[in-house]
Design an enzyme around this catalytic site. Structure first.
Site, mmCIF file in Angstrom:
data_model
loop_
_atom_site.group_PDB
_atom_site.id
_atom_site.type_symbol
_atom_site.label_atom_id
_atom_site.label_comp_id
_atom_site.label_asym_id
_atom_site.label_seq_id
_atom_site.Cartn_x
_atom_site.Cartn_y
_atom_site.Cartn_z
ATOM 1 N N PRO A 74 -4.337 -2.343 0.907
ATOM 2 C CA PRO A 74 -5.523 -3.210 0.003
ATOM 3 C C PRO A 74 -7.118 -1.809 0.533
ATOM 4 O O PRO A 74 -7.502 -1.794 -0.260
ATOM 5 C CB PRO A 74 -5.314 -4.649 0.731
ATOM 6 N N GLU A 123 0.593 -6.718 8.925
ATOM 7 C CA GLU A 123 -0.179 -6.833 9.371
ATOM 8 C C GLU A 123 -1.115 -4.851 7.985
ATOM 9 O O GLU A 123 -1.868 -5.037 8.418
ATOM 10 C CB GLU A 123 -0.938 -6.680 10.410
ATOM 11 N N ARG A 132 6.453 4.045 -18.235
ATOM 12 C CA ARG A 132 5.951 3.197 -20.224
ATOM 13 C C ARG A 132 5.475 5.151 -20.376
ATOM 14 O O ARG A 132 5.659 4.459 -21.180
ATOM 15 C CB ARG A 132 5.460 2.432 -20.017
ATOM 16 N N ASP A 163 -2.664 1.447 -25.870
ATOM 17 C CA ASP A 163 -2.722 1.297 -25.792
ATOM 18 C C ASP A 163 -4.505 0.798 -24.321
ATOM 19 O O ASP A 163 -4.968 1.919 -24.618
ATOM 20 C CB ASP A 163 -1.957 1.380 -23.919
HETATM 21 N N1 SAM Z 1 -3.392 -6.716 7.057
HETATM 22 C C1 SAM Z 1 -4.370 -6.122 5.117
HETATM 23 C C2 SAM Z 1 -4.980 -6.661 5.023
HETATM 24 O O1 SAM Z 1 -6.273 -7.109 5.183
HETATM 25 O O2 SAM Z 1 -5.568 -5.204 4.124
HETATM 26 C C3 SAM Z 1 -2.868 -6.408 4.842
HETATM 27 C C4 SAM Z 1 -1.433 -6.288 4.938
HETATM 28 S S1 SAM Z 1 -0.545 -6.869 3.705
HETATM 29 C C5 SAM Z 1 -0.832 -8.412 4.005
HETATM 30 C C6 SAM Z 1 1.055 -5.841 3.747
HETATM 31 C C7 SAM Z 1 1.302 -4.835 2.572
HETATM 32 O O3 SAM Z 1 1.597 -5.401 1.643
HETATM 33 C C8 SAM Z 1 0.593 -3.841 2.823
HETATM 34 O O4 SAM Z 1 0.668 -3.296 4.206
HETATM 35 C C9 SAM Z 1 0.296 -2.971 1.297
HETATM 36 O O5 SAM Z 1 1.672 -2.385 1.532
HETATM 37 C C10 SAM Z 1 1.018 -4.375 1.142
HETATM 38 N N2 SAM Z 1 -0.579 -4.821 -0.162
HETATM 39 C C11 SAM Z 1 -1.138 -5.430 0.293
HETATM 40 N N3 SAM Z 1 -1.688 -6.050 -0.128
HETATM 41 C C12 SAM Z 1 -2.162 -5.215 -0.881
HETATM 42 C C13 SAM Z 1 -2.998 -4.598 -2.350
HETATM 43 N N4 SAM Z 1 -4.008 -5.249 -2.808
HETATM 44 N N5 SAM Z 1 -2.511 -2.933 -2.764
HETATM 45 C C14 SAM Z 1 -1.653 -2.597 -2.176
HETATM 46 N N6 SAM Z 1 -0.907 -2.796 -1.923
HETATM 47 C C15 SAM Z 1 -1.459 -3.729 -0.455
#
Ligand code: SAM
Length: 224
Positions: free
Chosen positions: A89, A116, A153, A168
């Site tokens: 994120p 996490e 795609r 698109d």
């Molecule tokens: N503790 C982290 C935070 O609050 O930023 C969130 C971890 S999330 C539960 C677990 C994994 O999901 C991350 O390491 C990432 O690979 C993926 N993930 C979650 N949200 C994402 C997003 N918006 N974009 C890309 N990957 C995401």
């Protein structure tokens, strides 16, 4: 052939989406190949541990650097030209331009987190960090699948009509697609706009352009 690799603790996550519709056809046609690498295979301890408690305390578990970095090295060993992208994120936002950039690159490795997230030192071993949007998924796999789908795609020869991808949303910067209609002409009192039934191609094109711009402006106003 576009070479994609996914580093994940849940390789089976990708079974169904890659076995349907456009991704399935692209794989069968040899336009793309998606290799899955199980991160746990690179854990070296007896319990094949891939996560541990966070230094400093707090909830949840953190993905350990040793197996993740070993999996990244394996991806680079299999494909020296690959670009390693960590899904997180905190990364830069995924866009259609980014998808086009990946298509041009021809080689992509998507690193999926769980728990996490990753030990911060892993960032030094990837080429970039990418986010799907401002929300938290339970793992990187759904994010990786969206990236794969958007890339696949766009690969030459994948869509039935090569025009589709060009027309698109976002193919022109920030501009959304126009509204589409099909039969019946009237559905529960809602009519297809007259211009689309007129047979006047210039008028249809002008209407579509106006609608694209109107939608794009409305979205921008909502975002502001
Ligand atoms: N503790 C982290 C935070 O609050 O930023 C969130 C971890 S999330 C539960 C677990 C994994 O999901 C991350 O390491 C990432 O690979 C993926 N993930 C979650 N949200 C994402 C997003 N918006 N974009 C890309 N990957 C995401």
């Amino acid at each position: 052939m576009f070479h994609a690799q996914v580093l994940t603790l849940f390789p089976e996550f990708f079974d169904s989406p890659l076995a349907c519709s456009i991704p399935k056809r692209a794989i069968e046609a040899g336009i793309v190949c998606v290799e899955r690498i199980q991160i746990r295979d690179f854990a070296t301890d007896r319990h094949r541990k891939v996560d541990d408690t966070p230094y400093g305390g707090g909830p949840g578990m953190v993905m350990k650097p040793e197996p993740v970095v070993a999996a990244i090295r394996e991806a680079r060993r299999r494909d020296a030209d690959t670009r390693v992208v960590m899904l997180t994120p905190s990364g830069a936002r995924f866009t259609q331009d980014k998808a086009l950039e990946y298509v041009d690159g021809g080689h992509l490795t998507l690193l999926c987190g769980r728990y996490e997230g990753f030990d911060e030192r892993i960032v030094d071993y990837v080429d970039e960090e990418l986010s799907l949007g401002d929300y938290v998924l339970s793992g990187g796999e759904p994010a990786a699948m969206c990236v794969l789908d958007a890339v696949i795609r766009l690969l030459p020869g994948v869509l039935g009509s090569p025009e589709s991808a060009v027309l698109d949303s976002f193919s022109e910067e920030g501009i959304l697609d126009w509204p589409h209609y099909t039969r019946p002409e009237v559905f529960e009192g809602r009519r297809v706009p007259d211009v689309l039934l007129s047979g006047n191609h210039a008028a249809i094109e002008a209407w579509r352009r106006r609608e694209s711009l109107r939608r794009s402006r409305a979205r921008n106003d909502d975002d502001a």
